[in-house]
Design a protein around this motif. Structure first.
Motif, short mmCIF file in Angstrom:
data_model
loop_
_atom_site.label_atom_id
_atom_site.label_comp_id
_atom_site.label_asym_id
_atom_site.label_seq_id
_atom_site.Cartn_x
_atom_site.Cartn_y
_atom_site.Cartn_z
N ALA A 119 -5.60 18.07 0.62
CA ALA A 119 -6.74 17.14 0.53
C ALA A 119 -7.28 16.90 1.93
CB ALA A 119 -6.29 15.82 -0.09
N THR A 120 -8.61 16.87 2.02
CA THR A 120 -9.23 16.53 3.30
C THR A 120 -10.35 15.53 3.02
OG1 THR A 120 -10.90 18.27 3.19
CG2 THR A 120 -8.84 18.84 4.31
N ALA A 121 -10.70 14.77 4.04
CA ALA A 121 -11.83 13.84 3.92
C ALA A 121 -12.47 13.70 5.29
CB ALA A 121 -11.36 12.48 3.40
N PHE A 122 -13.66 13.10 5.30
CA PHE A 122 -14.40 12.87 6.54
C PHE A 122 -14.57 14.18 7.31
CE2 PHE A 122 -11.71 9.01 5.71
CZ PHE A 122 -12.69 8.33 5.00
N ASN A 123 -15.10 15.18 6.60
CA ASN A 123 -15.38 16.50 7.19
C ASN A 123 -14.14 17.11 7.85
OD1 ASN A 123 -17.09 18.67 7.62
ND2 ASN A 123 -17.79 17.92 9.60
N GLY A 124 -12.99 16.95 7.17
CA GLY A 124 -11.75 17.60 7.64
C GLY A 124 -10.95 16.79 8.64
N LEU A 125 -11.45 15.60 9.04
CA LEU A 125 -10.72 14.79 10.04
C LEU A 125 -9.44 14.20 9.47
CD1 LEU A 125 -13.58 12.89 11.95
CD2 LEU A 125 -12.12 14.76 12.77
N LYS A 126 -9.48 13.81 8.19
CA LYS A 126 -8.28 13.27 7.52
C LYS A 126 -7.70 14.36 6.65
CE LYS A 126 -7.03 9.59 4.24
NZ LYS A 126 -6.09 8.68 4.85
N LYS A 127 -6.41 14.63 6.83
CA LYS A 127 -5.76 15.71 6.07
C LYS A 127 -4.53 15.17 5.36
CE LYS A 127 -6.93 19.81 8.83
NZ LYS A 127 -7.63 19.28 9.99
N GLY A 128 -4.23 15.71 4.20
CA GLY A 128 -3.03 15.30 3.49
C GLY A 128 -2.79 16.21 2.31
N ARG A 129 -1.82 15.82 1.48
CA ARG A 129 -1.53 16.56 0.25
C ARG A 129 -1.41 15.56 -0.88
NH1 ARG A 129 0.08 21.73 0.80
NH2 ARG A 129 1.33 21.91 -1.07
N ILE A 130 -1.92 15.94 -2.02
CA ILE A 130 -1.79 15.10 -3.21
C ILE A 130 -1.00 15.92 -4.21
CG2 ILE A 130 -3.05 13.92 -5.05
CD1 ILE A 130 -5.47 13.77 -3.06
N GLU B 90 -12.94 2.93 -13.58
CA GLU B 90 -12.54 2.38 -14.87
C GLU B 90 -13.57 1.30 -15.21
OE1 GLU B 90 -10.53 1.43 -18.31
OE2 GLU B 90 -11.31 -0.02 -16.87
N ALA B 91 -14.16 1.38 -16.41
CA ALA B 91 -15.31 0.52 -16.70
C ALA B 91 -14.93 -0.96 -16.78
CB ALA B 91 -15.99 0.97 -17.99
N THR B 92 -13.74 -1.27 -17.28
CA THR B 92 -13.36 -2.68 -17.44
C THR B 92 -12.85 -3.28 -16.14
OG1 THR B 92 -12.75 -2.16 -19.72
CG2 THR B 92 -11.97 -4.28 -18.84
N THR B 93 -11.98 -2.55 -15.46
CA THR B 93 -11.32 -3.12 -14.28
C THR B 93 -12.03 -2.76 -12.97
OG1 THR B 93 -9.93 -1.16 -13.97
CG2 THR B 93 -9.08 -2.89 -15.44
N GLY B 94 -12.87 -1.74 -13.00
CA GLY B 94 -13.52 -1.27 -11.77
C GLY B 94 -12.61 -0.44 -10.89
N GLU B 95 -11.39 -0.17 -11.37
CA GLU B 95 -10.42 0.59 -10.57
C GLU B 95 -10.96 1.98 -10.24
OE1 GLU B 95 -5.74 1.95 -10.76
OE2 GLU B 95 -6.76 1.33 -12.59
N LYS B 96 -10.75 2.40 -8.99
CA LYS B 96 -11.21 3.72 -8.55
C LYS B 96 -10.21 4.78 -9.00
CE LYS B 96 -13.22 1.72 -4.37
NZ LYS B 96 -14.54 1.47 -4.95
N LEU B 97 -10.70 5.82 -9.68
CA LEU B 97 -9.81 6.87 -10.21
C LEU B 97 -10.24 8.22 -9.62
CD1 LEU B 97 -9.64 5.65 -13.93
CD2 LEU B 97 -7.88 5.39 -12.17
N ASP B 98 -10.33 8.30 -8.31
CA ASP B 98 -10.85 9.51 -7.66
C ASP B 98 -10.38 9.56 -6.21
OD1 ASP B 98 -12.68 7.98 -5.96
OD2 ASP B 98 -13.63 7.47 -7.87
N LYS B 99 -10.98 10.49 -5.47
CA LYS B 99 -10.54 10.77 -4.09
C LYS B 99 -10.73 9.59 -3.14
CE LYS B 99 -11.42 14.29 -0.64
NZ LYS B 99 -12.13 15.57 -0.44
N ASP B 100 -11.52 8.59 -3.52
CA ASP B 100 -11.62 7.40 -2.66
C ASP B 100 -10.25 6.76 -2.45
OD1 ASP B 100 -14.21 7.41 -1.79
OD2 ASP B 100 -14.96 6.02 -3.31
N ASP C 154 -6.94 5.15 1.66
CA ASP C 154 -5.51 4.81 1.66
C ASP C 154 -5.17 3.72 0.64
OD1 ASP C 154 -4.81 6.64 3.72
OD2 ASP C 154 -5.56 5.23 5.21
N LEU C 155 -5.65 3.89 -0.59
CA LEU C 155 -5.41 2.87 -1.61
C LEU C 155 -4.10 3.09 -2.37
CD1 LEU C 155 -9.05 2.63 -3.09
CD2 LEU C 155 -7.97 1.12 -1.41
N GLY C 156 -3.46 4.26 -2.18
CA GLY C 156 -2.23 4.57 -2.91
C GLY C 156 -2.54 5.00 -4.34
N GLY C 157 -1.52 5.49 -5.05
CA GLY C 157 -1.67 5.86 -6.46
C GLY C 157 -2.69 6.97 -6.68
#
Ligand code: ADP
Ligand code: UDP
Length: 237
Positions: free
Chosen positions: A32-43, A202-212, A217-220
């Motif tokens: 996984a990468t974000a911010f044009n490759g500046l943040k790197k990790g594995r999911i 998630e429509a009821t809770t607003g929980e983010k279910l994606d790369k954000d 760094d939201l965990g889960g």
């Protein structure tokens, strides 16, 4: 059909040539990468989930009359696709303000947009994928006006189909990025449609279910991708 050689290794996927000149194998990685490759990790398991989630969306779109490069799944991490000449324009569709739109226009994240907003970005890592318009696309000769029109039309059709389907699963499609390419003279939808390239709330809770969850760094993160897969298919991956 046999896999032959690595054609390209990107940040999230590897592309292989096959014994069929018009077909490629896409192999989804856990990187996984974000911010044009500046943040790197594995999911963990991301490749498997994105492969199957993309396959689900491409199949749904085909049933609704939107063709794509998708041919079939080959394995947990691999799909067979038509070989495209990728148009170096990322097409973003937005239904709610988030991410760079919130920053650019000062709109609070989650503000519903009165109509879908279409944006184009120049797919160019060295330049950081800048926002461009149809004049920029023309002067850079990235695509013809007819091809831009075809991308825009398909992107908005995809928006109607995905928004409606996700609504039935109590999910909000906030925004997403599509890529298109040329196949036998036709503008065809390519790349992937997954929690890496879409924002799902998630429509009821607003929980983010994606790369954000990774970007911020939201965990889960894996659990969020699993939840999208579970809602789409009713099963575990
Ligand atoms: P990136 O290139 O941004 O690091 P990826 O790791 O997702 O991204 O790499 C996949 C690459 O394959 C992307 O550059 C994408 O444009 C390209 N691609 C996607 N679908 C096809 C296709 N059907 N034919 C040719 N190239 C494709
Ligand atoms: N997006 C993507 N790849 C990119 C840039 C954006 O898949 O290179 C997706 C992103 O996941 C989101 C939408 O496009 O669903 C809009 O992204 P935004 O411009 O808000 O980007 P951010 O700066 O927040 O990544």
């Amino acid at each position: 059909m046999e896999k032959i050689a690595l054609l390209y290794e990107g940040k999230a996927k590897r592309i292989y040539t096959t014994t069929e000149p018009d077909l490629l194998v896409v192999d989804y990685k856990d990187d996984a990468t974000a911010f044009n490759g500046l943040k790197k990790g594995r999911i963990a398991n991301k490749g498997v989930l994105n492969n199957k989630i993309s396959a689900f969306f491409f199949t749904l779109l085909a049933k609704c009359g939107v063709e794509s490069h998708y041919v079939r799944l080959l394995s947990d991490r691999e799909m067979l696709v038509k070989k495209l000449k990728i148009i170096p324009v990322e097409v973003v569709v937005r239904n709610y303000a988030a991410g760079s739109l919130s920053q650019r226009l000062g709109l609070k994240e989650g503000t519903p947009l009165a109509r879908p907003v279409l944006e184009f970005y120049y797919k160019n890592d060295a330049l950081g994928d800048p926002l461009i318009n149809e004049d920029h696309i023309a002067v850079l000769a990235l695509a013809t006006p007819a091809q831009v029109g075809a991308m825009a039309k398909q992107a908005l059709t995809v928006n109607r189909i995905l928004t409606e389907h996700l609504k039935t699963l109590n999910l909000i499609l906030v925004d997403y990025k599509l890529e298109f390419g040329l196949y036998q003279g036709q503008v065809l939808l390519g790349d992937e449609i997954s929690p890496d390239t879409c924002r799902f709330w998630e429509a009821t809770t607003g929980e983010k279910l994606d790369k954000d969850r990774f970007r911020r760094d939201l965990g889960g993160v894996e659990e969020a991708y699993q939840e999208i897969y579970r809602r789409l298919t009713g099963g575990d991956c």
